[in-house]
Motif scaffolding. Structure first.
Motif, short mmCIF file in Angstrom:
data_model
loop_
_atom_site.label_atom_id
_atom_site.label_comp_id
_atom_site.label_asym_id
_atom_site.label_seq_id
_atom_site.Cartn_x
_atom_site.Cartn_y
_atom_site.Cartn_z
N ARG A 230 0.83 -1.21 0.00
CA ARG A 230 0.00 0.00 0.00
C ARG A 230 0.87 1.26 0.00
NH1 ARG A 230 -4.39 0.04 4.58
NH2 ARG A 230 -5.02 1.91 3.40
N LEU A 231 1.98 1.19 0.72
CA LEU A 231 2.89 2.34 0.75
C LEU A 231 3.57 2.53 -0.61
CD1 LEU A 231 4.55 1.85 4.25
CD2 LEU A 231 2.80 3.52 3.63
N ARG A 232 3.94 1.44 -1.25
CA ARG A 232 4.55 1.54 -2.59
C ARG A 232 3.56 2.19 -3.56
NH1 ARG A 232 9.33 -1.13 -2.37
NH2 ARG A 232 9.48 -2.93 -0.98
N GLN A 233 2.29 1.84 -3.42
CA GLN A 233 1.26 2.44 -4.27
C GLN A 233 1.15 3.95 -4.00
OE1 GLN A 233 -2.56 0.53 -3.96
NE2 GLN A 233 -3.59 2.03 -5.28
N LEU A 234 1.21 4.31 -2.71
CA LEU A 234 1.17 5.73 -2.34
C LEU A 234 2.34 6.48 -2.96
CD1 LEU A 234 0.06 8.10 -0.56
CD2 LEU A 234 1.59 7.28 1.24
N VAL A 235 3.54 5.91 -2.84
CA VAL A 235 4.74 6.55 -3.40
C VAL A 235 4.59 6.73 -4.91
CG1 VAL A 235 7.21 6.20 -3.85
CG2 VAL A 235 6.29 5.80 -1.55
N ALA A 236 4.02 5.72 -5.57
CA ALA A 236 3.85 5.80 -7.03
C ALA A 236 2.83 6.85 -7.44
CB ALA A 236 3.42 4.43 -7.56
N GLU A 237 1.88 7.13 -6.54
CA GLU A 237 0.80 8.07 -6.87
C GLU A 237 1.14 9.52 -6.53
OE1 GLU A 237 -2.44 6.51 -4.64
OE2 GLU A 237 -2.92 4.94 -6.11
N GLU A 238 2.02 9.73 -5.57
CA GLU A 238 2.29 11.09 -5.10
C GLU A 238 3.40 11.75 -5.91
OE1 GLU A 238 0.74 12.92 -2.71
OE2 GLU A 238 -0.75 11.30 -2.67
N GLU A 239 3.11 12.92 -6.44
CA GLU A 239 4.06 13.60 -7.31
C GLU A 239 5.39 13.89 -6.61
OE1 GLU A 239 4.22 17.62 -10.12
OE2 GLU A 239 2.33 16.99 -9.20
N GLU A 240 5.33 14.23 -5.32
CA GLU A 240 6.55 14.56 -4.58
C GLU A 240 7.46 13.35 -4.37
OE1 GLU A 240 5.99 17.23 -1.07
OE2 GLU A 240 3.88 17.06 -1.65
N LEU A 241 6.89 12.15 -4.49
CA LEU A 241 7.64 10.93 -4.18
C LEU A 241 7.95 10.08 -5.41
CD1 LEU A 241 5.52 9.79 -1.07
CD2 LEU A 241 7.59 11.19 -1.06
N ARG A 242 7.10 10.15 -6.40
CA ARG A 242 7.18 9.25 -7.56
C ARG A 242 8.52 9.36 -8.27
NH1 ARG A 242 2.50 10.52 -9.74
NH2 ARG A 242 3.33 12.23 -10.95
N GLY A 243 9.19 8.22 -8.44
CA GLY A 243 10.44 8.16 -9.19
C GLY A 243 11.66 8.68 -8.45
N GLN A 244 11.51 9.04 -7.19
CA GLN A 244 12.63 9.60 -6.42
C GLN A 244 13.41 8.48 -5.72
OE1 GLN A 244 13.29 12.95 -6.50
NE2 GLN A 244 11.58 12.99 -7.94
N ASP A 245 14.74 8.52 -5.86
CA ASP A 245 15.59 7.55 -5.13
C ASP A 245 15.70 7.92 -3.66
OD1 ASP A 245 16.12 6.01 -7.41
OD2 ASP A 245 17.78 7.33 -7.98
N THR A 246 15.79 9.22 -3.40
CA THR A 246 15.86 9.70 -2.02
C THR A 246 14.75 10.72 -1.79
OG1 THR A 246 17.43 11.45 -2.57
CG2 THR A 246 18.36 9.35 -1.86
N VAL A 247 14.21 10.72 -0.60
CA VAL A 247 13.14 11.65 -0.25
C VAL A 247 13.40 12.21 1.15
CG1 VAL A 247 11.42 10.50 -1.69
CG2 VAL A 247 11.67 9.84 0.70
N THR A 248 12.72 13.29 1.47
CA THR A 248 12.79 13.86 2.81
C THR A 248 11.41 13.75 3.46
OG1 THR A 248 14.53 15.43 2.18
CG2 THR A 248 13.28 15.91 4.19
N VAL A 249 11.37 13.06 4.57
CA VAL A 249 10.12 12.95 5.33
C VAL A 249 10.15 14.04 6.41
CG1 VAL A 249 8.66 11.47 6.74
CG2 VAL A 249 10.07 10.47 4.94
N PRO A 250 9.17 14.95 6.41
CA PRO A 250 9.17 16.02 7.41
C PRO A 250 8.69 15.52 8.77
CG PRO A 250 7.25 16.22 5.99
CD PRO A 250 8.04 15.06 5.46
N TYR A 251 9.37 15.94 9.81
CA TYR A 251 9.04 15.58 11.19
C TYR A 251 8.92 16.82 12.05
CZ TYR A 251 9.92 10.53 10.76
OH TYR A 251 9.86 9.19 10.43
N GLN A 252 8.16 16.68 13.13
CA GLN A 252 8.20 17.61 14.25
C GLN A 252 8.77 16.86 15.44
OE1 GLN A 252 3.95 18.74 14.43
NE2 GLN A 252 4.64 20.83 14.17
N THR A 253 9.71 17.49 16.14
CA THR A 253 10.23 16.91 17.38
C THR A 253 9.61 17.67 18.54
OG1 THR A 253 12.31 16.28 16.33
CG2 THR A 253 12.29 16.42 18.74
#
Length: 261
Positions: A230-253
């Motif tokens: 399901r996550l792979r499907q999400l990555v394939a559908e989201e423009e910010e993630l699709r086809g990217q080898d590396t990504v940045t996941v935003p966090y709040q600490t």
């Protein structure tokens, strides 16, 4: 004190034992501001003793931040596989098998207790009373969580996939842990929020991060793979993630502290 092991939630016991390696690969570090918070707010420095309660593997995560303050660090952790990895990676840290309601240390023997990514697992009056018991008067209790920033659309969708499997596992975001505060003998909680970007290979910062989630790791292998699909499907559908080898996941600490009166 009771015997350690009684208060470990089944999702933590099963999930973390099975996935100690993925925990190391998938979890983000902490923002630089945490070093300042530990020094100026928690007050850690050489000559002090701090407990890393629910320390996990320690590797590359929160325990090294505590060591950087110069304080003596004692890691308390109930999951043997986690404690073994911590001991191997950080031999200068004293390690103790124990739970939050059964900490094998004398009364008023430590200057601070810090719980990183862990307090929601053992948020009970018994645990707070035990933490209070081992803290010196004026000692600090610090609570820290890294949380994916759900204000970002694709992160919110990712969280929905993960959260649908949480069952009865305690979570930070529910706020259930807060109902035990204020706690007699401690001052009111104070909060600070820092921003963090977890950048890396999609396999690590998304898939291994989710695999390291206790209740996901405790699922039967076929169900774990369904989540990842399901996550792979999400990555394939989201423009910010699709086809990217590396990504940045935003966090709040989110960092909280209180002082023993």
């Amino acid at each position: 004190m009771t015997t350690p092991t009684h208060s470990i939630h089944h999702a933590a016991a099963e999930g973390y034992q099975a996935n100690a390696d993925r925990y190391v690969k998938g979890r983000p570090d902490y923002p630089p501001e945490i070093a300042v918070w530990l020094r100026d707010v928690i007050g850690l420095h050489a000559g002090m003793t701090v407990i890393d309660l629910g320390a996990g593997t320690g590797t590359g995560k929160f325990t090294p931040r505590l060591l950087e303050t110069g304080a003596q660090v004692i890691a308390v952790e109930p999951v043997p596989q986690m404690l073994e990895k911590l001991s191997a990676a950080l031999p200068q840290v004293k390690t103790l098998a124990g739970t939050a309601d059964a900490i094998p240390l004398p009364d008023e023997s430590v200057d601070a207790v810090v719980c990183a990514q862990s307090f929601h697992w053992f948020a009970t009056p018994q645990a707070l009373a035990e933490i209070q018991r081992i803290l010196k008067p004026g000692g600090k209790l610090g609570l820290v969580w890294n949380m994916r920033d759900a204000r970002v659309g694709w992160v919110r969708k990712l969280n929905q996939i993960v959260d649908s499997h949480e069952g009865d596992a305690p979570r930070f975001y529910t706020g259930e842990w807060r109902k035990f505060f204020p706690f007699k003998g401690f001052e009111p909680l104070q909060e600070q929020v820092f921003m963090l970007g977890h950048r890396g290979a999609v396999e690590d910062v998304i898939y291994n991060r989710v695999r390291s989630t206790s209740f996901i790791a405790a699922l039967p292998q076929p169900q774990q793979e369904q989540v990842i699909d399901r996550l792979r499907q999400l990555v394939a559908e989201e423009e910010e993630l699709r086809g990217q080898d590396t990504v940045t996941v935003p966090y709040q600490t989110k960092a909280y502290f209180t002082t023993k009166v």
